[in-house]
Design a protein around this motif. Structure first.
Motif, PDB file in Angstrom:
ATOM      1  N   GLY A 148      76.071 -26.863  55.302  1.00 49.85           N
ATOM      2  CA  GLY A 148      77.483 -27.757  55.577  1.00 49.85           C
ATOM      3  C   GLY A 148      78.338 -27.768  54.582  1.00 49.85           C
ATOM      4  O   GLY A 148      79.599 -27.739  54.612  1.00 49.85           O
ATOM      5  N   ILE A 149      78.034 -27.126  53.084  1.00 50.00           N
ATOM      6  CA  ILE A 149      78.910 -26.896  52.193  1.00 50.00           C
ATOM      7  C   ILE A 149      79.637 -25.793  52.471  1.00 50.00           C
ATOM      8  O   ILE A 149      80.977 -25.643  52.363  1.00 50.00           O
ATOM      9  N   PHE A 150      79.010 -24.676  53.149  1.00 48.78           N
ATOM     10  CA  PHE A 150      79.847 -23.386  53.571  1.00 48.78           C
ATOM     11  C   PHE A 150      80.974 -23.843  54.824  1.00 48.78           C
ATOM     12  O   PHE A 150      81.977 -23.310  54.486  1.00 48.78           O
ATOM     13  N   ALA A 151      80.262 -24.726  55.482  1.00 45.53           N
ATOM     14  CA  ALA A 151      81.273 -24.987  56.675  1.00 45.53           C
ATOM     15  C   ALA A 151      82.401 -25.771  56.152  1.00 45.53           C
ATOM     16  O   ALA A 151      83.621 -25.838  56.591  1.00 45.53           O
ATOM     17  N   ILE A 470      67.611 -18.374  52.003  1.00 38.80           N
ATOM     18  CA  ILE A 470      68.772 -18.681  52.973  1.00 38.80           C
ATOM     19  C   ILE A 470      69.762 -19.642  52.226  1.00 38.80           C
ATOM     20  O   ILE A 470      71.020 -19.603  52.542  1.00 38.80           O
ATOM     21  N   SER A 471      69.246 -20.582  51.749  1.00 39.51           N
ATOM     22  CA  SER A 471      70.277 -21.717  50.953  1.00 39.51           C
ATOM     23  C   SER A 471      71.290 -21.049  50.049  1.00 39.51           C
ATOM     24  O   SER A 471      72.522 -21.003  50.097  1.00 39.51           O
ATOM     25  N   ALA A 472      70.571 -20.056  49.161  1.00 34.19           N
ATOM     26  CA  ALA A 472      71.554 -19.488  48.214  1.00 34.19           C
ATOM     27  C   ALA A 472      72.504 -18.272  48.929  1.00 34.19           C
ATOM     28  O   ALA A 472      73.706 -18.255  48.482  1.00 34.19           O
ATOM     29  N   MET A 473      72.019 -17.709  50.234  1.00 35.73           N
ATOM     30  CA  MET A 473      73.163 -16.982  50.886  1.00 35.73           C
ATOM     31  C   MET A 473      74.413 -17.974  51.234  1.00 35.73           C
ATOM     32  O   MET A 473      75.427 -17.422  51.256  1.00 35.73           O
ATOM     33  N   PHE A 474      73.940 -18.967  51.900  1.00 31.36           N
ATOM     34  CA  PHE A 474      75.129 -19.987  52.396  1.00 31.36           C
ATOM     35  C   PHE A 474      75.967 -20.173  51.124  1.00 31.36           C
ATOM     36  O   PHE A 474      77.202 -20.497  51.326  1.00 31.36           O
ATOM     37  N   LEU A 475      75.341 -20.702  49.999  1.00 31.64           N
ATOM     38  CA  LEU A 475      76.085 -20.975  48.955  1.00 31.64           C
ATOM     39  C   LEU A 475      77.186 -19.905  48.347  1.00 31.64           C
ATOM     40  O   LEU A 475      78.234 -20.110  48.121  1.00 31.64           O
ATOM     41  N   ALA A 476      76.521 -18.606  48.234  1.00 29.89           N
ATOM     42  CA  ALA A 476      77.358 -17.615  48.148  1.00 29.89           C
ATOM     43  C   ALA A 476      78.492 -17.411  49.035  1.00 29.89           C
ATOM     44  O   ALA A 476      79.622 -16.953  48.501  1.00 29.89           O
ATOM     45  N   CYS A 477      78.289 -17.545  50.417  1.00 29.97           N
ATOM     46  CA  CYS A 477      79.360 -17.434  51.205  1.00 29.97           C
ATOM     47  C   CYS A 477      80.330 -18.565  50.881  1.00 29.97           C
ATOM     48  O   CYS A 477      81.729 -18.342  51.149  1.00 29.97           O
TER      49      CYS A 477
END
Length: 506
Positions: A148-151, A470-477
């Motif tokens: 959600g943060i990434f989006a 997976i969570s860390a990957m989305f935050l990095a993105c």
């Protein structure tokens, strides 16, 4: 292939193809009418499926699902009124192309991108159903929050050049999403004594208001309603045809958006609207010419529609393999499975192998028929572009009011639609973008629930978002997106300043 071949007798029936065709036609029409929605159509059609063969009944529901998901793009492109929430992303560039006299080009790309994405999703369902379901189970609250943060960082992409107003609009969307019952405690919040607000603001009323009502008010103000469009429009005209450059720009976008949409569809609870906006924002941020988006970029239409329709088959991954519905529509379809004595889950593949194989083949057939029916129907829909505004927009408003009342049986939501229409009109006048408002409203529950549930899981330790890969990957993105958008903003500002210095004094 041996597994799929045993499903041919299940789908080799005139009844299956008739029900599939009927479902596609009904879905496209329902999806194109503002206010009516695909879950409502599937729910109404559900009792009909009890009186036919299981595969035929499910064929009708699948047709409504696929047709309705695509149908929202028709009115989004032609009159800037999305028939479905996900089609709001299509309207950004699709309606701009219509204003430029290229409605056929936008409609064709929306259809072709939708069908290509559906085929990709079909193949993914058939080939990788079980592995995708296992992976989807690893998406818990921390991953949902991070996604959600990434989006949400796409607000910066969609607001490039007007970041402050975009952030304000997104904050408004997030705030509006907090109205109603608290998702965890069940307590009422921000209802102000109105029981109608216990379920929060109606997203259908929000979308129709900020698009249809706001557009009607803008037309009334600028007197555009006096313009008449005459003469039949032909899809064979050069302005309505896709050329080699359009495909060169769009094919990579369709491929990427389809794969991302397949992943989003396999994760229960995300849905087509998240996929459409996420793919549109990513395509703009990765484009070498991001300034084209919002001004009639054909690849913008392709990204939104491919992301939108790529979820239509992958949502069946958790349903068929685990018995977990991927969204509201597959939750309704679960009732059709159970009514015919079919219990989705691992045992379904062992006990009802021919039926599952037939279901897979039927879904592929639905995508092929979608192309044919969508292409034939396009000739009728494109003529909407020649209808004068004094006739068109009153009809749209009547359909919108009717659709909202039918779906909610509440006059309150009609008033809400009008209120959001005035808000959308004022936002347009003041230069606030609409897209961030919708993104914030869509992502608000996903972010809130993900954050609070993850905090409970980690017992208050927020490092849980970083320790799960997976969570860390989305935050990095998300961080990468912010850096890229910020750098582009800085570079564009420097270019403008340099041009101003080079201009001769007059």
């Amino acid at each position: 292939m041996d597994f799929l071949l045993q499903g041919i007798p299940e789908v080799a029936s005139i009844q299956v193809f008739l029900m599939l065709s009927l479902g596609l036609v009904v879905g496209i029409v329902i999806g194109s009418i503002p206010g009516l929605n695909v879950p409502l159509a599937v729910a109404i059609a559900l009792p009909i499926t009890f009186n036919v063969e299981p595969i035929a009944g499910l064929a009708m529901l699948v047709g409504i699902y696929k047709g309705g998901t695509y149908g929202g793009s028709l009115t989004a492109v032609l009159i800037n009124v999305p028939g479905t929430p996900a089609a709001a992303a299509t309207a950004i560039d699709g309606n701009e192309l219509t204003r430029q006299g290229k409605a056929g080009k936008a409609l064709k790309m929306s259809l072709y991108a939708s069908v290509i994405a559906e085929f990709v999703s079909d193949i993914a369902l058939i080939a990788f159903a079980v592995p995708m379901a296992v992976f989807a189970l690893r998406i818990g609250p921390p991953e949902s929050f991070s996604l959600g943060i990434f989006a949400l960082t796409l607000v910066g992409v969609l607001s490039q050049g007007n970041m402050v107003k975009g952030l304000i609009a997104a904050a408004m969307g997030l705030f509006l999403s907090t109205f109603g019952v608290d998702p965890l405690s069940g307590e009422f919040r921000l209802t102000f004594g109105f029981r109608q607000l216990s379920g929060g603001w109606s997203f259908i009323a929000l979308v129709i208001g900020v698009f249809a009502i706001a557009e009607a008010l803008s037309i009334l103000e600028t007197s555009l309603a006096r313009r008449e469009r005459k003469g039949a429009l032909k899809l064979s005209d050069p302005d309505h045809c896709l050329d080699r450059d359009d495909w060169r720009r769009s094919l990579p976008v369709i491929g990427r958006s389809s794969l991302i949409g397949v992943f989003i569809g396999a994760v229960p609870g995300l849905g087509s609207a998240v996929s459409a906006y996420l793919n549109y924002g990513l395509s703009r941020s990765l484009s070498r010419e991001p300034e084209r988006f919002g001004k009639g970029a054909i690849e913008g239409v392709a990204a939104a529609e491919a992301g939108n329709n790529a979820v239509t088959s992958s949502t069946f991954v958790p349903l068929l393999t685990l018995g977990i519905p991927g969204d509201v529509i597959t939750a309704i379809m679960l009732g059709a499975f159970i009514a015919h004595g079919l219990i989705p889950g691992p045992a379904l593949f062992e006990q009802q192998g021919p039926f599952v194989a037939g279901f897979f083949l039927m879904i592929v057939a639905a995508s092929a028929l979608h192309l044919v029916i969508g292409r034939l129907g396009m000739y009728a829909f494109i003529q909407t572009a020649r209808v004068s505004n004094p006739v068109l927009f009153p009809a749209v408003l009547v359909l919108g009011v009717t659709g909202i009342f039918v779906s909610t049986s509440s006059y309150f939501d009609v008033y809400v639609m009008v209120g959001f229409g005035v808000m959308g009109y004022l936002m347009n006048r003041l230069g606030f973008p609409i897209a961030p408002l919708l993104i914030g409203f869509i992502l608000g529950p996903l972010i809130e629930v993900g954050l609070r549930q993850a905090a409970i899981m980690g017992r208050g330790d927020l490092t849980i978002f970083l320790t799960r890969p997976i969570s860390a990957m989305f935050l990095a993105c998300a961080v990468l997106t912010i850096v890229v958008v910020g750098w582009r903003e800085y570079a564009d500002r420097r270019k403008r300043m340099e041009r101003q210095k080079e201009e001769p004094l007059t």
